[in-house]
Scaffold this active site. Structure first.
Site, short mmCIF file in Angstrom:
data_model
loop_
_atom_site.label_atom_id
_atom_site.label_comp_id
_atom_site.label_asym_id
_atom_site.label_seq_id
_atom_site.Cartn_x
_atom_site.Cartn_y
_atom_site.Cartn_z
N LYS A 52 0.85 -1.20 0.00
CA LYS A 52 0.00 0.00 0.00
C LYS A 52 0.89 1.25 0.00
O LYS A 52 0.64 2.21 -0.74
CB LYS A 52 -0.93 0.01 1.22
CG LYS A 52 -2.09 -0.96 1.10
CD LYS A 52 -2.83 -1.18 2.41
CE LYS A 52 -3.87 -2.29 2.24
NZ LYS A 52 -4.55 -2.67 3.48
N GLN A 96 -4.73 -1.62 9.72
CA GLN A 96 -4.64 -2.94 9.09
C GLN A 96 -5.24 -4.00 10.01
O GLN A 96 -4.90 -4.08 11.18
CB GLN A 96 -3.16 -3.25 8.80
CG GLN A 96 -2.93 -4.52 8.01
CD GLN A 96 -3.48 -4.47 6.58
OE1 GLN A 96 -3.42 -3.45 5.91
NE2 GLN A 96 -4.04 -5.57 6.13
N ASP A 119 -11.11 2.94 4.25
CA ASP A 119 -11.42 1.51 4.14
C ASP A 119 -12.94 1.29 4.05
O ASP A 119 -13.39 0.21 3.71
CB ASP A 119 -10.89 0.76 5.38
CG ASP A 119 -9.69 -0.12 5.06
OD1 ASP A 119 -9.45 -0.37 3.85
OD2 ASP A 119 -9.01 -0.57 5.99
#
Ligand code: NAD
Length: 286
Positions: A52, A96, A119
């Site tokens: 990422k 994460q 997200d």
């Protein structure tokens, strides 16, 4: 059969993002910024986070990776998120997953400013997505929708079976498909006759984490197969949830693993980060 080439499409999306970032910097003097928090030392998570960060860098997005020890407390993590919420240089915040067991994932996700929730896991964004309102969409299902669009695969009026009902893939996937006017069946590990459901479907999206669960005898001739699964076999080889070799003989469109849905996820995360930066610009210019 047409192969749905996520690798090529993701590269096109990253190019689009690069142009958008250049415009934001040149015209609005805004450099989009993404912060990623990684707790613990899970190897797969570390690989995703590194990937990422690299993609952000290539697109001109400022990225920060915050590595935290497994022993971090929930309160300490909440404080870090609060600081990021208040930092005007950060447009997106991503924690994460999975988090260590002593940390309540829901509490953490709810602490992220919904306008920085790239997200799309905050209940605010989940609710808006279900209601078909503008929101941050979870990157993996968002990527699948972009694939349908790119390959002109019509969803309206189609029977779609989504196998897997997780919060990060299956459920949001089903919502987006419903909003696109598909007729959606969502299956899980308790579904009685999975084959009956998949055989009745024009499109099958599978996200379960079971290698080769979907076999050719379970799909109808000409079905579209979207394989979200990423499984590492004992041999070290990556494989999907569908038996690609047999399904490709019957499918009209199919995603490979690797090189299908996987690469789309990061592309859509970058898109969400740019969207967050545009939202910042709107707020600042008021
Ligand atoms: P999860 O474990 O949270 O959920 C799995 C779902 O599959 C559950 O709803 C479960 O009931 C269902 N399921 C399990 N076995 C089943 C069976 N035999 N029949 C029917 N349903 C069954 O998983 P997840 O986080 O949604 O991930 C699913 C897969 O997708 C994994 O392989 C994961 O690595 C992959 N994934 C890929 C991406 C990507 O970027 N391509 C992103 C997220 C997840």
């Amino acid at each position: 059969m047409t192969l749905l080439d996520g690798k090529a499409l993701s590269s096109k999306i990253k190019d689009e993002v690069k142009v958008e970032v250049e415009e934001l910097i040149k015209e609005k003097n805004i450099t989009p910024g993404l912060a990623v928090i990684l707790v613990g030392s899970d190897a797969a998570s570390a690989t995703y986070v590194a990937s990422k960060a690299k993609s952000c860098k290539n697109a001109g997005i400022h990225s920060e990776v915050h590595l935290k020890d497994e022993s971090i407390t929930q309160d300490e993590l909440l404080q870090i998120i609060q600081g990021m919420n208040e930092n005007p240089a950060l447009d997106g915040i991503l924690v994460q997953l999975p988090l260590p067991k002593h940390i309540d994932t829901t509490v953490i996700l709810e602490a992220i400013d919904p306008l920085k929730d790239v997200d799309g896991f905050h209940p605010y964004n989940v609710g808006r997505m279900v209601s078909n309102l503008d929101s941050f969409l979870p990157a993996t299902p968002f990527g699948v929708m972009r694939m349908f669009e790119e390959y002109s695969i019509t969803l309206k009026g189609k029977n779609v079976c989504v196998i897997g009902s997780s919060d990060i893939v299956g459920k949001p996937m089903a919502s987006l498909l419903i909003n696109a006017k598909a007729t959606v069946t969502v299956c899980n590990s308790s579904t009685k006759d999975l084959k009956a459901q998949t055989l009745a479907s024009d499109i099958v999206v599978i996200a379960v984490g079971v290698p080769h669960l979907l076999t050719a005898d379970m799909i109808k001739e000409g079905a579209v197969v979207i394989d979200v699964g990423i499984n590492r076999l004992d041999t070290g080889k990556l494989t999907g949830d569908a038996d690609f070799e047999s399904c490709k003989e019957k499918a009209s469109f199919i995603t490979p693993v690797p090189g299908g849905v996987g690469p789309m996820t990061i592309g859509m995360l970058l898109k969400n980060t740019v969207k967050a930066a545009y939202l910042r610009e709107k707020r600042e210019s008021k």
